[in-house]
Design an enzyme around this catalytic site. Structure first.
Site, PDB file in Angstrom:
ATOM      1  N   SER A 102      37.570  39.011  31.925  1.00  0.00           N
ATOM      2  CA  SER A 102      37.227  38.709  33.314  1.00  0.00           C
ATOM      3  C   SER A 102      37.956  37.466  33.815  1.00  0.00           C
ATOM      4  O   SER A 102      39.174  37.426  33.869  1.00  0.00           O
ATOM      5  CB  SER A 102      35.707  38.566  33.436  1.00  0.00           C
ATOM      6  OG  SER A 102      35.298  38.461  34.766  1.00  0.00           O
ATOM      7  N   ASP A 243      39.185  38.416  40.751  1.00  0.00           N
ATOM      8  CA  ASP A 243      39.307  37.778  39.443  1.00  0.00           C
ATOM      9  C   ASP A 243      40.111  38.684  38.519  1.00  0.00           C
ATOM     10  O   ASP A 243      40.647  39.711  38.935  1.00  0.00           O
ATOM     11  CB  ASP A 243      37.940  37.430  38.860  1.00  0.00           C
ATOM     12  CG  ASP A 243      37.143  38.641  38.403  1.00  0.00           C
ATOM     13  OD1 ASP A 243      37.408  39.747  38.915  1.00  0.00           O
ATOM     14  OD2 ASP A 243      36.259  38.501  37.544  1.00  0.00           O
ATOM     15  N   ASP A 245      39.611  40.897  36.217  1.00  0.00           N
ATOM     16  CA  ASP A 245      39.348  42.326  36.079  1.00  0.00           C
ATOM     17  C   ASP A 245      38.852  42.945  37.374  1.00  0.00           C
ATOM     18  O   ASP A 245      38.446  44.106  37.403  1.00  0.00           O
ATOM     19  CB  ASP A 245      38.374  42.603  34.936  1.00  0.00           C
ATOM     20  CG  ASP A 245      36.968  42.083  35.204  1.00  0.00           C
ATOM     21  OD1 ASP A 245      36.814  41.136  35.997  1.00  0.00           O
ATOM     22  OD2 ASP A 245      36.015  42.610  34.600  1.00  0.00           O
ATOM     23  N   ASP A 247      36.254  42.672  39.288  1.00  0.00           N
ATOM     24  CA  ASP A 247      34.882  43.058  39.579  1.00  0.00           C
ATOM     25  C   ASP A 247      34.170  42.006  40.435  1.00  0.00           C
ATOM     26  O   ASP A 247      33.006  42.173  40.785  1.00  0.00           O
ATOM     27  CB  ASP A 247      34.096  43.353  38.303  1.00  0.00           C
ATOM     28  CG  ASP A 247      33.891  42.136  37.410  1.00  0.00           C
ATOM     29  OD1 ASP A 247      34.502  41.083  37.676  1.00  0.00           O
ATOM     30  OD2 ASP A 247      33.124  42.248  36.428  1.00  0.00           O
TER      31      ASP A 247
END
Length: 447
Positions: A102, A243, A245, A247
């Site tokens: 992440s 960010d 990833d 999400d």
């Protein structure tokens, strides 16, 4: 019982550190593959990843584990976490895997797992997988024709782009909007720019040149200064920062001012209420969300359901109590009409649809309430449990007594890194600053 591998959001750690090694990834693949094989048919798993160099290593080890127990593997390449969740459902897979840490630095990585319906695994299922990982799985490995195959899915990117575009209200396009998009050199560096451009936005991009090491480095939602500066330079209408990833999302208005997740949720709640789309009589947020959001929702006749920190807990409350909007101050926005997890691109599109619908500026639209003074500080520690130290317990008790009913104090250990987060909130800004400083100073002494 404490879990050995899984944290609050899958498995995460330093790549090739004490926990996250190819050996561990191999075991995760074998154990999870065994746990999710139900019925007499060819089982399949989809695997996506962000742009970290270590993703190649972990992807290969996972693929070996899954194929060893007879699962076919569909490799998606760099793909946002929410895309993996969606494609797990769309491709009728038995399991979805996202390789990402992440917003963490590039040298970390992680493994997130999704059920066939696109939702993250429960604590109970993760415990079952850990139990399998600690047993000898050799007798359950396949041989000969039973070994699985691995495929590269070249159409996955297009599938997700079309899905994201369809979440907009009908006949909505983004023509006339000058948009700066920061993809954090991460998983969305191809799909997000394509989706926004196809929707008609005048697009300017940063953070779209990953090299395996620059993910989240001075770009993305954890470093919104980059997109803010570009918005001011280009006189754009809005900035969007994802960010690593994708999400989570942070919005920047036309003045280069950061809009946090609380204001974002307020906008969507009001918009969906007006459209008759909001469910549950309010929204779900965490204990970290600002008291100002709660007060604003009250003026709309809406409630705020609070959970512990973590998008999985927000989602659990949404599903249990019938809400369709939830999220975190950090920019995890969950819109369950469309997604089973946070989706930065889909959430950003919802905001842009409000901008197009109202014709207002982002600064006007995203100033729904006056935040109550809130201060959040983090203290990194090496080992042990600083929050159990007598001095720390005493200073926290004293701080709560000083606050009384005038504010909130939230102190917690991060579930993804060795950090203690201290958040104070009250109408008296000086009181908040004093209390947070007292607590963090003592934690630093003992940590």
């Amino acid at each position: 019982m404490a879990r050995q591998y899984f944290g609050t959001d899958g498995i995460r750690g330093l790549a090739n550190g004490k926990k996250l090694t190819p050996e561990l990834a191999l075991k995760v693949g074998m154990a999870t593959g065994i746990a999710f094989q139900r019925g007499d048919y060819r089982h399949r798993v989809v695997i996506g990843k962000d742009t970290r160099r270590s993703g190649y290593m972990i992807e290969t080890a996972l693929t070996a584990g899954f194929t060893a127990v007879g699962m076919d593997v569909f490799l998606l390449g760099p793909m946002p976490t929410p895309a993996v969740a969606m494609l797990t459902q769309s491709l009728r897979a038995d399991l979805g895997v996202m390789i990402s840490a992440s917003h963490n630095p590039f040298d970390d990585n992680g493994i997130k797992l999704f059920r066939p319906d696109g939702y993250k695994l429960s604590d109970e299922v993760e415990a079952q997988i850990e139990e399998l990982m600690n047993t000898d799985l050799t007798p359950r490995l396949q041989q000969g024709r039973g070994i699985g195959r691995a495929y590269r899915d070249e159409e996955a990117r297009t599938r997700y782009i079309e899905y994201a575009k369809r979440t907009l209200p009908k006949r909505t396009d983004l023509s006339g909007l000058r948009v700066v998009l920061d993809c954090a050199n991460g998983a969305a560096y191809k799909v997000a720019p394509t989706a926004l451009w196809e929707l008609g936005a005048e697009l300017f991009t940063i953070g779209v040149e990953p090299d395996g090491f620059n993910i989240n480095h001075k770009v993305g939602s954890t470093a919104p200064e980059a997109v803010a500066a570009k918005v001011r330079e280009l006189r754009a209408d809005v900035g969007i920062a994802l960010d690593g990833d994708a999400d989570r999302v942070i919005i920047v208005d036309e003045n280069g001012t950061v809009v946090d997740g609380d204001q974002f949720m307020a906008v969507i709640a009001a918009s969906w209420l007006a459209r008759g789309q909001l469910q549950g009589g309010g929204i779900v947020a965490t204990i970290m969300s600002n008291l100002g959001l709660e007060r604003y929702l009250t003026t709309l006749g809406l409630g705020l359901e609070r959970t512990q920190v973590g998008d999985r807990y927000v989602l659990e409350a949404m599903r249990a109590k019938g809400f369709n909007v939830g999220g975190e101050q950090s920019g995890h926005i969950i819109l369950s009409d469309f997604t089973t997890t946070g989706d930065g691109l889909v959430a950003a599109l919802q905001l842009l649809s409000v901008v197009k619908e109202t014709g207002g500026s982002v600064s006007e639209i995203c100033s729904r309430f006056q935040p109550v003074p809130q201060l959040l500080q983090s203290v990194r520690y090496g080992q042990g449990k600083p929050l159990e130290n007598k001095k720390v317990v005493e200073v926290i008790e004293a701080a709560r007594a000083r606050l009384g009913a005038a504010g909130r104090l939230v102190i917690r250990e991060s579930g993804t890194e060795p950090v203690i987060r201290v958040m104070g909130e009250a109408d008296d800004k000086n009181l908040v600053a004093s209390i947070v400083e007292d607590i963090t100073s003592v934690i630093r002494q003992v940590a």
